[in-house]
Design a protein around this motif. Structure first.
Motif, PDB file in Angstrom:
ATOM      1  N   SER A   1       1.015  -1.783   0.275  1.00 20.18           N
ATOM      2  CA  SER A   1       0.055  -0.131   0.338  1.00 20.18           C
ATOM      3  C   SER A   1       0.656   0.911  -0.217  1.00 20.18           C
TER       4      SER A   1
ATOM      5  N   THR B   1       0.657   4.706  -0.535  1.00 21.48           N
ATOM      6  CA  THR B   1      -0.767   5.512  -0.051  1.00 21.48           C
ATOM      7  C   THR B   1       0.080   6.984  -0.408  1.00 21.48           C
TER       8      THR B   1
ATOM      9  N   GLN C   1      -1.188  10.722   5.196  1.00 21.10           N
ATOM     10  CA  GLN C   1      -1.688   9.802   4.063  1.00 21.10           C
ATOM     11  C   GLN C   1      -1.899   9.046   4.143  1.00 21.10           C
ATOM     12  N   VAL C   2      -1.364   8.286   4.887  1.00 22.87           N
ATOM     13  CA  VAL C   2      -1.297   6.772   5.562  1.00 22.87           C
ATOM     14  C   VAL C   2      -2.473   6.418   6.155  1.00 22.87           C
TER      15      VAL C   2
ATOM     16  N   PHE D   1      -5.775   7.046   3.333  1.00 20.19           N
ATOM     17  CA  PHE D   1      -5.817   5.295   2.530  1.00 20.19           C
ATOM     18  C   PHE D   1      -5.981   4.154   3.922  1.00 20.19           C
TER      19      PHE D   1
END
Length: 319
Positions: free
Chosen positions: A35, A37, A111-112, A115
């Protein structure tokens, strides 16, 4: 010079789960779902991904040979659906930041969260996830090439077979049943310039020789990675099968013989998945400190391995 279009930027900044590929010393490739992100900076020509310092095996490979690739191929549960369902491949040179500053990790947090969702707080969760959050590694990738449309299938020389032979080491019928319910499937191999190449494939059946595949695959025989995966919103409820093996494409028929098969299926429960991630990171960091892995990684420096006149690193063994 812009390396990719605005459409590709929407895809690269929006896909929730991608596949990240890196080489092995034996001339093979490993391809894993990640992921990223949204770490894609079109102006700077860079993409990125973070991982845990506990997963040292992956970091060793990247530090030995920084040529990597990222395939943006899902659109599912992400933010790039408006860009369509095209396959975008980015190849570049990775720089591994083993000790990113607290300020940089803090800057990545929004950002993390966008997402993957917010992280539970409290004394228990702070303790359990401490290594998972604090012992992060940032992999910055200077992009050298982006492919936004189907590229011509390359003409590549076949590789010599592994020392243990090229036939399946895992039951193809069992693997076929496992991947039948996983909608996202790719195959990766080492290109002529040493960068991993990732392509979408279809699994059409199986035989005693391996999985039967269809896709833009080069003729001949070579080491290759096959990965199938699925995921839910915020990358919860993960399921994947991550394979290394031998690809043989003869007279247009592609057969993939699995040599190693890994992967897992997690329940669609965010706190359960976070607890597993936290426990794995905590135990992995303790083990890496105890056996000297952290010191080994700190001593390693990336090799300059992407010069077109320099062959990729090779060594005996299977990978």
């Amino acid at each position: 010079m812009t390396l990719w279009s605005e459409t590709a930027q929407t895809v690269m900044a929006g896909d929730l789960v991608t596949v990240f590929a890196y080489g092995t010393p034996a001339g093979g490739v490993i391809a894993i779902p990640v992921s990223p992100t949204g770490l894609a900076d079109r102006a700077a020509g860079t993409i990125g991904v973070t991982t845990s310092l506990a997963f040292s095996h992956k970091l060793r490979h990247i530090l030995r040979d920084p040529r990597v690739a990222m395939a943006y191929h899902t659109r599912e549960h992400g933010f790039g659906a408006s860009a369509g369902d095209g396959f975008v491949l980015a190849q570049g040179v990775a720089a591994v930041g083993l000790t990113p500053s607290p300020a940089r990790l803090a800057a990545l947090a929004p950002q993390v969260a966008r997402f993957l969702g917010d992280t539970p707080a409290g004394p228990f969760w702070d303790w359990l996830l401490r290594e998972y959050h604090e012992q992060r590694v940032v992999i910055d990738i200077a992009v050298e090439r982006v492919t936004e449309a189907p590229a011509p299938v390359p003409v590549l020389a076949s590789q010599p077979p592994p020392s243990r032979g090229s036939t399946p080491r895992h039951d193809p019928a069992k693997l076929f049943r496992q991947v039948a319910r996983l909608p996202h499937r790719v195959l990766a191999y080492r290109g002529e310039d040493g960068f991993p190449v990732i392509v979408p494939v279809r699994v059409t059946g199986h035989s005693a020789a391996g999985l039967l595949l269809e896709g833009p695959l080069p003729a001949g025989a070579r080491r290759a990675a096959f990965t199938a995966h699925s995921f839910g919103p915020q990358a919860i409820g993960l399921s994947n099968r991550i394979c290394t093996g031998w690809l043989d494409v003869t007279a247009g028929v592609a057969v993939y013989a699995p040599h190693t098969v890994g992967g897992f299926t997690s329940p669609p429960l965010r706190r359960v998945q976070l607890a597993v991630n936290g426990a794995m990171a905590k135990n992995g960091i303790r083990r890496a400190r105890r056996d000297g892995t952290l010191e080994e990684l700190a001593r390693m420096t990336p090799v300059v391995a992407h010069h077109p006149d320099r062959p990729p690193n090779t060594a005996p063994g299977d990978g």
